[in-house]
Design a protein around this motif. Structure first.
Motif, short mmCIF file in Angstrom:
data_model
loop_
_atom_site.label_atom_id
_atom_site.label_comp_id
_atom_site.label_asym_id
_atom_site.label_seq_id
_atom_site.Cartn_x
_atom_site.Cartn_y
_atom_site.Cartn_z
N CYS A 278 0.85 -1.28 0.01
CA CYS A 278 0.04 -0.12 -0.04
C CYS A 278 1.08 1.32 0.06
CB CYS A 278 -0.87 0.05 1.18
SG CYS A 278 0.18 0.24 2.63
N LEU A 279 0.34 2.47 0.14
CA LEU A 279 0.93 3.66 -0.02
C LEU A 279 2.05 3.73 1.39
CD1 LEU A 279 -1.45 6.55 -1.15
CD2 LEU A 279 0.38 5.19 -2.52
N ASP A 280 1.62 3.10 2.34
CA ASP A 280 2.60 3.45 3.47
C ASP A 280 3.80 2.37 3.44
OD1 ASP A 280 1.39 5.10 5.07
OD2 ASP A 280 0.26 3.81 6.33
N CYS A 281 3.66 1.16 2.66
CA CYS A 281 4.72 0.43 2.24
C CYS A 281 5.63 1.41 1.32
CB CYS A 281 4.41 -0.81 1.33
SG CYS A 281 3.35 -1.97 2.40
N ASN A 282 4.97 2.04 0.41
CA ASN A 282 5.92 2.77 -0.43
C ASN A 282 6.79 3.93 0.46
OD1 ASN A 282 6.61 3.58 -3.33
ND2 ASN A 282 5.31 5.55 -2.83
N TYR A 283 6.16 4.49 1.40
CA TYR A 283 6.59 5.42 2.19
C TYR A 283 7.72 4.87 2.97
CZ TYR A 283 3.41 9.35 1.16
OH TYR A 283 2.63 10.32 0.62
N LEU A 284 7.42 3.79 3.38
CA LEU A 284 8.55 3.08 4.01
C LEU A 284 9.87 2.67 3.16
CD1 LEU A 284 9.04 1.89 6.76
CD2 LEU A 284 7.98 -0.27 6.24
N LEU A 285 9.65 2.21 2.05
CA LEU A 285 10.76 2.23 1.17
C LEU A 285 11.20 3.35 0.64
CD1 LEU A 285 8.85 -0.67 -1.43
CD2 LEU A 285 10.92 -0.88 -0.11
N LEU A 286 10.66 4.20 0.45
CA LEU A 286 11.36 5.75 0.02
C LEU A 286 12.25 6.09 1.14
CD1 LEU A 286 8.33 7.48 -1.60
CD2 LEU A 286 10.52 6.92 -2.62
N SER A 287 11.76 6.07 2.55
CA SER A 287 12.53 6.45 3.69
C SER A 287 13.77 5.61 4.13
CB SER A 287 11.72 6.44 4.85
OG SER A 287 11.08 5.23 5.21
N ARG A 288 13.50 4.24 3.45
CA ARG A 288 14.63 3.20 3.70
C ARG A 288 15.72 3.29 2.80
NH1 ARG A 288 11.65 -1.96 5.98
NH2 ARG A 288 11.28 -1.24 8.26
N GLN A 289 15.39 3.69 1.21
CA GLN A 289 16.25 3.60 0.40
C GLN A 289 16.96 5.18 0.30
OE1 GLN A 289 14.04 2.65 -3.44
NE2 GLN A 289 13.62 0.74 -2.46
N ASP A 290 16.36 6.08 0.64
CA ASP A 290 16.74 7.77 0.53
C ASP A 290 16.83 8.25 1.93
OD1 ASP A 290 17.51 10.14 -0.03
OD2 ASP A 290 15.83 10.37 -1.78
N GLU A 291 18.08 8.47 2.43
CA GLU A 291 18.23 9.11 3.74
C GLU A 291 17.87 10.26 3.94
OE1 GLU A 291 23.06 10.03 3.44
OE2 GLU A 291 22.35 8.11 4.16
N ASP A 292 17.69 11.03 2.67
CA ASP A 292 17.35 12.46 2.78
C ASP A 292 15.95 12.61 2.54
OD1 ASP A 292 18.28 15.25 2.61
OD2 ASP A 292 17.46 15.08 0.25
N TYR A 293 15.01 11.69 2.35
CA TYR A 293 13.57 11.79 1.92
C TYR A 293 12.96 12.30 3.21
CZ TYR A 293 8.91 10.58 0.53
OH TYR A 293 7.67 10.68 0.26
#
Length: 391
Positions: A278-293
């Motif tokens: 879901c979108l929260d999965c996406n936000y979690l991935l973004l925050s883990r892949q990009d430390e600046d996110y």
């Protein structure tokens, strides 16, 4: 599928058939990516195709072939027809769905039905695909730039039950891209102007209008109740609205499609609860892949910056078309949904598309569709943002 001898197969009227050379038939010349070549040394296939015009049952075709001393058993005939069906050549005009349409409806949806022959078969006729669209219940959240175009497309597709949710009024500056409205609508609630348009354009549509702004996950639940599909085409309050809709749709198992424009790029995504993340999965991935996110989100919100609209109608039409195409694929289950569990972007200047993020696999640490506790910094940020928004 097991063929019924009373079935009346019909070669699709959208297919151009010619004898490319003696003993070789080419079908679908006008659609090269779907064209097939069939060996036909004795001309039997050509005769069979000519007889499958939707007026004769398989049993009648078999009897007629026997009367011409063409040696083929009913078993061989049904096997051959099954093979022709499997490569996409046949429709079944005797399907129950065909009889459910009036002559007026068949005329109105004629081009739709012709298009659906690209994906239809004896077991899933174009009339069944169209009926599925007619019977779908779709909620559109926001009828501004993207949502007004979505509503327009749904009406053309023949969706008969749509709910729209919006709180805004038509402004002069909307008219460069929100083509559902006109100058006489300025100052009116968008839901009222939209209802007037639909009454004139597709009077059969039952358009339920919910005035107001979604301010919580509970509001989102009320808005999407009993929907088969939700289209999220609003973005305010920023970050919060899409999370509320995401939570509500995951909770109730309702798929939803969302999208938006950022200058020269449009994006869309599809969440299918129980299948994709879901979108929260996406936000979690973004925050883990990009430390600046997370830092970017924090600085963006704290700056108070409001991105002015950079949308022009042609760009939004491209994105709206992609989104509504996905809606058709979702409802009709004809082809894979390209944005399922993905954020797909289109660059309006180059027409280049790419997958920005892939959240097709649910994250076990997601607090919405997984078993996460939501203690990650990204979710603390969203909770703080929600508290601030409620003040």
């Amino acid at each position: 599928m097991t063929l019924n001898m009373a079935m009346k197969p019909m070669v699709k009227k959208t297919l151009f058939i010619r004898e490319r050379e003696k003993g070789l038939i080419r079908v679908g010349e006008l659609t090269p990516d779907r064209a097939v070549e069939i060996e036909d040394e004795d001309g039997f296939i050509q005769q069979l195709l000519q007889r499958m015009d939707g007026t004769q049952t398989i049993h009648q075709i078999s009897d007629e072939l026997q009367s011409y001393d063409i040696p083929v058993t009913e078993g061989e005939l049904t096997e051959l027809i099954s093979e022709l069906d499997s490569i996409g050549l046949l429709d079944n005009p005797a399907s129950d769905a065909y009889g459910s349409f009036s002559s007026t409806e068949l005329e109105r949806y004629k081009a739709n039905l012709n298009y659906f022959t690209s994906f239809s078969s004896l077991s899933n006729s174009p009339w069944e695909i169209q009926r599925g669209l007619n019977q779908a219940k779709i909620t559109v959240i926001g009828v501004g730039t993207l949502g007004s175009g979505v509503l327009f497309n749904l009406a053309g597709l023949g969706v008969d039950s749509v709910r729209i949710v919006d709180f805004d009024r038509v402004e002069l500056s909307n008219l460069n891209r929100q083509l559902l409205y006109n100058e006489e609508d300025i100052g009116r609630r968008k839901i009222d102007a939209a209802k007037d348009f639909i009454r004139r354009f597709h009077s059969r549509m039952e358009l339920e209008c919910i005035p107001g702004e979604i301010s919580s996950a509970e509001d989102a639940e009320n808005a999407i109740a009993d929907s088969d599909l939700v289209v999220l085409s609003a973005d305010q309050p920023h970050f919060l609205l899409e999370r509320w809709v995401n939570q509500a749709c995951v909770k109730h198992g309702i798929p939803f499609i969302g999208g938006g424009v950022n200058a020269a790029e449009g994006q869309l995504y599809t969440v299918v609860p129980g299948k994709t993340g879901c979108l929260d999965c996406n936000y979690l991935l973004l925050s883990r892949q990009d430390e600046d996110y997370l830092q970017f989100l924090q600085s963006y919100v704290s700056s108070g910056f409001k991105m002015p609209s950079t949308a022009i109608a042609p760009n939004y039409m491209l994105l709206t078309g992609m989104l509504c195409g996905e809606a058709v694929r979702m409802i009709a289950r004809t082809n894979p949904v390209q944005s399922e569990g993905k954020v797909v972007s289109i660059h309006f200047e180059t027409f280049r598309t790419e997958i920005k993020m892939d959240f097709s696999s649910p994250s076990p640490d997601c607090p919405t569709c997984g078993h996460g506790n939501g203690k990650e910094p990204i979710f603390r940020f969203f909770r703080d943002l929600e508290v601030s928004d409620n003040k």
